[in-house]
Design an enzyme around this catalytic site. Structure first.
Site, PDB file in Angstrom:
ATOM      1  N   SER A  34       0.828  -1.312   0.081  1.00 30.46           N
ATOM      2  CA  SER A  34       0.135   0.045   0.186  1.00 30.46           C
ATOM      3  C   SER A  34       0.794   1.129  -0.014  1.00 30.46           C
ATOM      4  CB  SER A  34      -1.052  -0.119   1.114  1.00 30.46           C
ATOM      5  OG  SER A  34      -1.852   0.830   1.070  1.00 30.46           O
ATOM      6  N   GLU A  63      -9.655  -6.392  -4.221  1.00 33.12           N
ATOM      7  CA  GLU A  63      -9.063  -5.014  -3.744  1.00 33.12           C
ATOM      8  C   GLU A  63     -10.405  -4.229  -4.058  1.00 33.12           C
ATOM      9  OE1 GLU A  63      -7.869  -2.132  -2.755  1.00 33.12           O
ATOM     10  OE2 GLU A  63      -6.025  -3.242  -2.980  1.00 33.12           O
ATOM     11  N   HIS A 100      -6.821  -5.802   0.071  1.00 34.30           N
ATOM     12  CA  HIS A 100      -5.853  -4.564  -0.047  1.00 34.30           C
ATOM     13  C   HIS A 100      -4.618  -5.014   0.750  1.00 34.30           C
ATOM     14  CE1 HIS A 100      -4.332  -0.735  -0.857  1.00 34.30           C
ATOM     15  NE2 HIS A 100      -4.214  -0.474   0.360  1.00 34.30           N
TER      16      HIS A 100
END
Length: 349
Positions: free
Chosen positions: A178, A301, A330
């Site tokens: 991320s 996601e 995620h």
């Protein structure tokens, strides 16, 4: 009288799933996220300096509660480790090193508002092949202390280079999840001589800006849906089965309960942390990156459409390796640690 944190903690754990999908929204300091969970992590504006070291807690008792949860997670670190505090211009950076000192170095950079503890499920598999360095990113929750807040990409790259210097590492591969993926890509762009290979797990920024998507989700869609439900909720009965199926399809619960407890404590204590926008890189910047790069995105996601994101990234960065991670959201490295570890090891070796 304030309710004890012990009794409020289960509620924080209960909303952890929403936090995992909104954690990146605080990047965009231009968006007033007063009603989002991301706002619970209080952030200074871009013009402010860190008058106190970040993360800044409301009190010493607040810091102690957070550190107790951090240390509880660290106590179960699955392999032997060494802890280092590396001095940099931005402040002290805490690093947890595992694996043989003779093995190839591998830096692990966590997602926004998390800490090095995010790698607990991956560290045993990765440290069997690499000398891993799980970093508490400067200005984020964890044991690093930011005396200055990074203001741009160059300062972030300089900070990471100073961490490598302090560890005695001239060149390393980097895995970033991320926000950590943005940091890894940024390092490969600005200090190519320090980076061997990079693995990006559901990165924010870099290939595309999520600014307008997050603006829509947080400032338009959510308020409108709340308003609609408020007016029609009493006249139309919900369908529990449909709702449960949707939630089951879109959320993958964390496999690491102690990480979940630490993130719940982070939400409860709301430390002030650093927010640096993660922009999209130009096509020229992406094409100039020499480090071989692997992009992994979970098939569930929600920040962007996975298949479309992979195709867009390949179009903008020729030679990019991509893969979809089944049954992952995620934080794919945590949702499917064995599968993600296998892809990382194969790519880096």
């Amino acid at each position: 009288m304030r309710t004890s944190w012990f009794f409020r903690l289960p509620r924080a754990v209960g909303i952890l799933s929403s936090f995992r999908h909104l954690e990146e929204s605080a990047f965009f300091s231009q968006i007033p996220l007063k009603r989002s969970l991301a706002h619970k992590l209080r952030s200074p504006t871009m013009a402010q300096k860190a008058s106190n070291p970040l993360p800044e807690f409301k009190s010493e008792e607040s810091r102690a509660r957070y550190m107790a949860a951090y240390n509880a997670a660290l106590a179960d670190w699955p392999v032997p480790y060494q802890a280092f505090d590396i001095s940099t211009r931005l402040g002290s950076t805490h690093v947890i090193a595992s694996g043989s000192p003779e093995a190839p170095p591998l830096v692990l950079l966590h997602s926004f508002a998390a800490s090095a503890m995010a790698w607990r499920l991956n560290i045993a598999g990765l440290s069997a092949h690499f000398r891993t360095f799980a970093v508490d990113v400067i200005g984020q929750p964890g044991k690093s202390l930011a005396l200055q807040r990074p203001r741009n990409r160059q300062q972030l790259a300089d900070w990471m280079a100073q961490v490598l210097d302090g560890l005695g590492v001239q060149r390393s591969s980097i895995v970033g999840c991320s926000y950590g993926g943005f940091l890894a890509l940024n390092q490969a762009s600005l200090t190519p001589e320090r980076v061997d290979r990079i693995v990006l797990i559901s990165p924010v920024g870099g290939f595309a800006s999520q600014y307008w998507k997050l603006t829509y989700l947080l400032r338009v869609k959510q308020p409108v849906l709340k308003l609609v439900h408020r007016f029609i909720g009493s006249r139309r009965r919900p369908k529990p089965a449909d709702s449960q199926q949707k939630q089951a399809a879109s959320w993958i619960p964390p496999l690491d309960a102690k990480w979940g407890a630490l993130m719940a404590m982070t939400m409860f204590e709301r430390p002030k942390i650093s927010v640096t926008k993660a922009p999209a890189f130009s096509g020229a910047e992406l094409r100039a990156i020499r480090a071989p790069t692997l992009l992994l995105i979970g098939e569930q996601e929600r920040l962007y459409q996975p298949q479309a994101a992979l195709k867009q990234a390949q179009a903008r960065m020729p030679g990019l390796h991509v893969a979809l991670v089944p049954n992952a959201d995620h934080i794919a490295a945590m949702a499917q640690p064995d599968a993600v570890n296998q892809r990382i090891i194969q790519f880096l070796q």
